[in-house]
Design a protein around this motif. Structure first.
Motif, PDB file in Angstrom:
ATOM      1  N   UNK A  84       4.458  16.333  14.062  1.00  0.00           N
ATOM      2  CA  UNK A  84       4.381  17.728  15.730  1.00  0.00           C
ATOM      3  C   UNK A  84       3.051  16.833  16.480  1.00  0.00           C
ATOM      4  N   UNK A  85       2.127  16.166  15.341  1.00  0.00           N
ATOM      5  CA  UNK A  85       0.569  16.332  16.153  1.00  0.00           C
ATOM      6  C   UNK A  85       0.685  14.835  16.537  1.00  0.00           C
ATOM      7  N   UNK A  86       1.420  13.340  16.325  1.00  0.00           N
ATOM      8  CA  UNK A  86       1.590  12.297  16.905  1.00  0.00           C
ATOM      9  C   UNK A  86       0.424  11.738  15.234  1.00  0.00           C
ATOM     10  N   UNK A  87       0.369  11.971  14.524  1.00  0.00           N
ATOM     11  CA  UNK A  87      -0.668  11.343  13.586  1.00  0.00           C
ATOM     12  C   UNK A  87       0.837   9.999  12.741  1.00  0.00           C
ATOM     13  N   UNK A  88       2.246  11.133  12.952  1.00  0.00           N
ATOM     14  CA  UNK A  88       2.967   9.910  11.905  1.00  0.00           C
ATOM     15  C   UNK A  88       3.384   8.843  13.247  1.00  0.00           C
ATOM     16  N   UNK A 143      -3.584  -0.425  -8.103  1.00  0.00           N
ATOM     17  CA  UNK A 143      -4.564  -0.308  -7.989  1.00  0.00           C
ATOM     18  C   UNK A 143      -4.831   1.601  -7.228  1.00  0.00           C
ATOM     19  N   UNK A 144      -6.087   2.417  -8.181  1.00  0.00           N
ATOM     20  CA  UNK A 144      -5.683   3.246  -7.447  1.00  0.00           C
ATOM     21  C   UNK A 144      -7.236   4.063  -6.260  1.00  0.00           C
ATOM     22  N   UNK A 145      -6.900   4.137  -4.795  1.00  0.00           N
ATOM     23  CA  UNK A 145      -7.703   4.914  -4.497  1.00  0.00           C
ATOM     24  C   UNK A 145      -7.614   6.035  -3.961  1.00  0.00           C
ATOM     25  N   UNK A 146      -8.622   6.176  -2.044  1.00  0.00           N
ATOM     26  CA  UNK A 146      -8.314   7.564  -1.954  1.00  0.00           C
ATOM     27  C   UNK A 146      -7.117   6.823  -0.314  1.00  0.00           C
ATOM     28  N   UNK A 147      -6.702   7.972   0.802  1.00  0.00           N
ATOM     29  CA  UNK A 147      -5.830   7.977   1.545  1.00  0.00           C
ATOM     30  C   UNK A 147      -6.699   6.437   2.228  1.00  0.00           C
ATOM     31  N   UNK A 148      -8.259   7.482   2.636  1.00  0.00           N
ATOM     32  CA  UNK A 148      -9.314   6.503   3.789  1.00  0.00           C
ATOM     33  C   UNK A 148      -9.016   4.486   3.286  1.00  0.00           C
ATOM     34  N   UNK A 149      -8.919   4.473   1.916  1.00  0.00           N
ATOM     35  CA  UNK A 149      -9.169   2.617   1.404  1.00  0.00           C
ATOM     36  C   UNK A 149      -7.541   2.962   1.350  1.00  0.00           C
ATOM     37  N   UNK A 160       0.769  -1.183   0.361  1.00  0.00           N
ATOM     38  CA  UNK A 160      -0.593  -0.275  -0.252  1.00  0.00           C
ATOM     39  C   UNK A 160       0.737   1.464   0.265  1.00  0.00           C
ATOM     40  N   UNK A 161       1.013   2.017  -0.993  1.00  0.00           N
ATOM     41  CA  UNK A 161       1.385   3.707  -1.223  1.00  0.00           C
ATOM     42  C   UNK A 161       0.789   4.847  -1.185  1.00  0.00           C
ATOM     43  N   UNK A 162       1.201   5.424   0.332  1.00  0.00           N
ATOM     44  CA  UNK A 162       0.119   6.888   0.298  1.00  0.00           C
ATOM     45  C   UNK A 162       1.274   7.655   0.575  1.00  0.00           C
ATOM     46  N   UNK A 163       1.458   8.702  -0.288  1.00  0.00           N
ATOM     47  CA  UNK A 163       1.758   9.670  -1.176  1.00  0.00           C
ATOM     48  C   UNK A 163       1.371  10.474  -2.344  1.00  0.00           C
ATOM     49  N   UNK A 164       1.983  11.067  -3.159  1.00  0.00           N
ATOM     50  CA  UNK A 164       1.817  11.350  -4.812  1.00  0.00           C
ATOM     51  C   UNK A 164       1.727  13.150  -4.286  1.00  0.00           C
ATOM     52  N   UNK A 165       1.559  13.790  -5.287  1.00  0.00           N
ATOM     53  CA  UNK A 165       0.989  15.190  -5.633  1.00  0.00           C
ATOM     54  C   UNK A 165      -0.457  15.118  -4.738  1.00  0.00           C
ATOM     55  N   UNK A 166      -1.088  13.561  -5.569  1.00  0.00           N
ATOM     56  CA  UNK A 166      -2.494  13.058  -5.135  1.00  0.00           C
ATOM     57  C   UNK A 166      -2.885  13.173  -3.862  1.00  0.00           C
ATOM     58  N   UNK A 167      -1.720  12.480  -3.687  1.00  0.00           N
ATOM     59  CA  UNK A 167      -2.829  12.049  -2.026  1.00  0.00           C
ATOM     60  C   UNK A 167      -1.867  12.162  -0.629  1.00  0.00           C
ATOM     61  N   UNK A 168      -1.075  12.696  -0.711  1.00  0.00           N
ATOM     62  CA  UNK A 168       0.208  12.540  -0.268  1.00  0.00           C
ATOM     63  C   UNK A 168       0.477  13.596   1.313  1.00  0.00           C
ATOM     64  N   UNK A 169      -1.018  14.708   1.505  1.00  0.00           N
ATOM     65  CA  UNK A 169      -0.310  15.476   2.466  1.00  0.00           C
ATOM     66  C   UNK A 169      -1.187  14.517   3.821  1.00  0.00           C
ATOM     67  N   UNK A 170      -0.867  15.560   4.440  1.00  0.00           N
ATOM     68  CA  UNK A 170      -1.218  15.831   6.393  1.00  0.00           C
ATOM     69  C   UNK A 170      -2.502  15.513   6.201  1.00  0.00           C
ATOM     70  N   UNK A 171      -3.433  16.483   5.760  1.00  0.00           N
ATOM     71  CA  UNK A 171      -4.623  15.658   6.342  1.00  0.00           C
ATOM     72  C   UNK A 171      -5.039  14.051   5.628  1.00  0.00           C
ATOM     73  N   UNK A 172      -4.681  13.834   4.195  1.00  0.00           N
ATOM     74  CA  UNK A 172      -4.236  11.955   4.316  1.00  0.00           C
ATOM     75  C   UNK A 172      -3.680  11.212   5.107  1.00  0.00           C
ATOM     76  N   UNK A 173      -2.508  11.650   5.721  1.00  0.00           N
ATOM     77  CA  UNK A 173      -2.091  11.251   6.702  1.00  0.00           C
ATOM     78  C   UNK A 173      -2.964  10.756   7.410  1.00  0.00           C
ATOM     79  N   UNK A 174      -3.542  12.170   8.498  1.00  0.00           N
ATOM     80  CA  UNK A 174      -5.039  12.217   9.262  1.00  0.00           C
ATOM     81  C   UNK A 174      -5.849  10.981   8.989  1.00  0.00           C
TER      82      UNK A 174
END
Lengths: 416, 164
Positions: free
Chosen positions: A332-336, A388-394, A286-300
């Motif tokens: 900074x907020x424990x997400x990582x 397969x491409x999908x959202x951070x939640x998936x 599973x890959x969480x990243x890229x210009x499409x979905x690699x932001x803080x909110x995606x990690x949250x």
């Protein structure tokens, strides 16, 4: 006569009212290039055009993000060449670790409403997230801008995507982006601009997700009107606004109240189905990243699903933040910590394994679920691998179970 | 005589040259050796100068990588005929001087491995007893191709298409 956003920006730059089909010559406000192609652009400008220096150093911006940090002697030497060139020419350079060009230019407010931004990267449509005219070009076109300060463009027709309703829990901007790919198809917006309407409520990161994927339906630019919740984050020129008399080539409507989590199947971005059709499919990575979905909110979003849990033992979970600022927010907020405790592997901010070069290249027959934007055959590695491409939640739910999983089955899903 | 290499829809630039085979990743290698290296090994091994590519819709979608076009130029592809092209690829191909045509009749009728004669001077493809007219390209495209690409065009004209 009314004008679309793209027509307004190109008219402003051309100094006259332009219409679709016109060929115009403009001076882009910004021209971006990254490590993957900057060495070839230098070569074309100096060797083929015979021009030693860029016309307007302030117009240029460079990033080192496609192989960051360098993985071979060859890429290290190429990056040193870019560093030297940028220093000699007085060009802004964002070095390895700063992040993906498209994220960095938005964070640095180099990308702003009403600007024309040409990039050596097809995902330069991302700048439409702040209503800039952002578009990708090849190395020779970029070299010509460096040498002359100008480029030529055909004024595009515009497709309007009218979004109604609101995202339900567990459904995100990415699912909307994939649905648009399904409806318009991989070639449905070739040579055209796309405008996304009905999204005043959508925060910047969702707009970045949408605009980054405009190129996947062939679009030249994909622009969100700079209104609504991002109004305080951008300065909009008074000549740039949604004109009720604008003429669109086509309008499609998408109802978010009906939208389910979406998945693009191998090997094309418009092979999009409701997640339920592919639920249970085994994945290796599973890959969480890229210009499409690699932001803080995606990690949250991913952390909310993975908190106190651990990923499946047969899955590797690669996390590549889009920039060091996004990484710092997550640290900074424990997400990582949550993502690492769940078994995630953190890589340097940048493009990561998106184009199969490093940090998670796929092997023979590997199956990956990615939050990225492309699932072409062999894109991330071996030609027998599948994406397969999908959202951070998936992505998070799938990492947890080891098979493609609907995040709504797991609880703890946030509004995307 | 030249050979027809037939392709389907949505041939993306990752198929033409995978990112792992970019000049950035193999600075000492000729990018021509990477043309369709994984997607069409037969083309990679056997394509000869002057051969043509015939594809259905949306040829060249995906990444902006000009080295995909450069690889085809190094292999001296004579022309690309398709139902349609992706935007950046279309522009890159013109810029590097590769003729490309949207010609449904030719796409329908020419088959993989057909022997043809490409006659750009007379804007046609001759296949056996049949002569297929090639469509007339937009003026700017004809001018760029006549110059041999956008770099020589700008050197000759001192201006961009649509300017001056």
């Amino acid at each position: 006569m009314g004008q679309t956003l793209a027509e307004q920006i190109l008219s402003h730059a051309a100094g006259r009212a332009v219409k679709p089909g016109d060929l115009i010559v403009v001076a882009p406000d910004v021209v971006m290039s990254h490590d993957s192609l900057t060495p070839s652009i230098i070569k074309i400008m100096q060797d083929e055009l015979g021009v030693q220096n860029v016309k307007n150093p302030a117009q240029l911006v460079m990033t080192l993000d496609h192989v960051a940090p360098a993985s071979t002697v060859g890429t290290a030497n190429a990056q040193n060449l870019v560093r030297r060139f940028a220093r000699e020419q007085g060009v802004r350079l964002f070095d390895v670790g700063r992040g993906i060009c498209h994220q960095v230019l938005v964070e640095e407010k180099i990308a702003r409403p009403g600007l024309i931004i040409m990039g050596s990267d097809s995902h330069s449509t991302s700048y439409g997230s702040v209503c800039a005219f952002g578009s990708g070009m090849g190395s020779t076109d970029v070299a010509l801008i460096w040498a002359t300060g100008r480029t030529w463009l055909r004024v595009p027709e515009t497709i309007r995507v009218l979004v109604v309703g609101r995202l339900r829990p567990g459904v995100a901007a990415k699912d909307l982006a994939l649905k648009i790919c399904q409806v318009l198809t991989i070639e449905g917006a070739n040579y055209m601009a796309v405008e996304y309407h009905g999204l005043d409520w959508m925060p910047l990161e969702g707009r970045q997700t949408l605009a980054s994927m405009a190129v996947e339906i062939g679009a030249k630019v994909g622009m969100v009107p700079p209104t609504g919740v991002i109004a305080g984050q951008v300065t909009v020129p008074d000549w740039l606004y949604v004109d009720p008399d604008a003429v669109y080539a086509r309008t499609i409507t998408i109802d978010l109240d009906q939208l389910e989590p979406q998945v693009a199947k191998p090997h094309e971005v418009d092979q999009v189905v409701d997640l339920s059709e592919v639920a249970g499919t085994h994945v290796d990575m599973v890959f969480l990243g890229t210009c499409t979905n690699g932001r803080y909110e995606d990690m949250v979003i991913a952390a909310a699903i993975l908190k106190g849990r651990h990923i499946d033992t047969n899955v590797r979970f690669i996390i590549t933040p889009a920039s060091n600022i996004e990484l710092d927010k997550a640290a900074s907020d424990g997400t990582l910590s949550t993502l690492l405790a769940a078994g995630g592997t953190l890589t340097t901010p940048g493009c990561g394994p998106c184009m199969g070069r490093h940090n998670g290249t796929l092997g023979d027959d590997d199956v990956c679920l990615s939050t990225g934007n492309r699932n072409f055959k062999g894109r991330m590695g071996a030609p027998t691998s599948k994406i397969y491409l999908a959202s951070p939640a998936v992505a998070a739910a799938t990492a947890l179970r080891g098979v493609i999983t609907d995040p709504r089955e797991l609880g703890e899903v946030s509004h995307g | 005589m030249a050979r027809v290499w037939k392709f389907g829809a949505d041939v993306d630039t990752d198929q033409i040259v995978p990112g792992r085979f970019a000049p950035y990743m193999r600075p000492d290698a000729d990018v021509g050796t990477a043309a369709f290296i994984e997607a069409r090994p037969d083309f990679n091994k056997l394509a000869q100068p002057g051969d043509i590519i015939v594809a259905t819709s949306n040829f060249g979608c995906g990444s902006s990588r000009e080295y995909a076009v450069e690889a085809l130029r190094r292999r001296q592809v004579g022309a690309i005929v398709a139902l349609g092209f992706a935007r950046i690829f279309y522009r890159n191909a013109l810029n590097l001087g590769i003729p490309l045509f949207e010609a449904p009749e030719i796409v329908t009728n020419l088959k993989e491995g057909d022997e043809i004669h490409l006659d750009l001077a007379n804007s046609c493809i001759i296949a056996g007893a049949t002569i297929y007219a090639l469509p007339v390209l937009p003026y700017f495209a004809r001018e760029i191709l006549a110059a041999g690409g956008i770099v020589p065009y700008v050197k000759i004209h001192g201006a961009f298409p649509g300017e001056g």
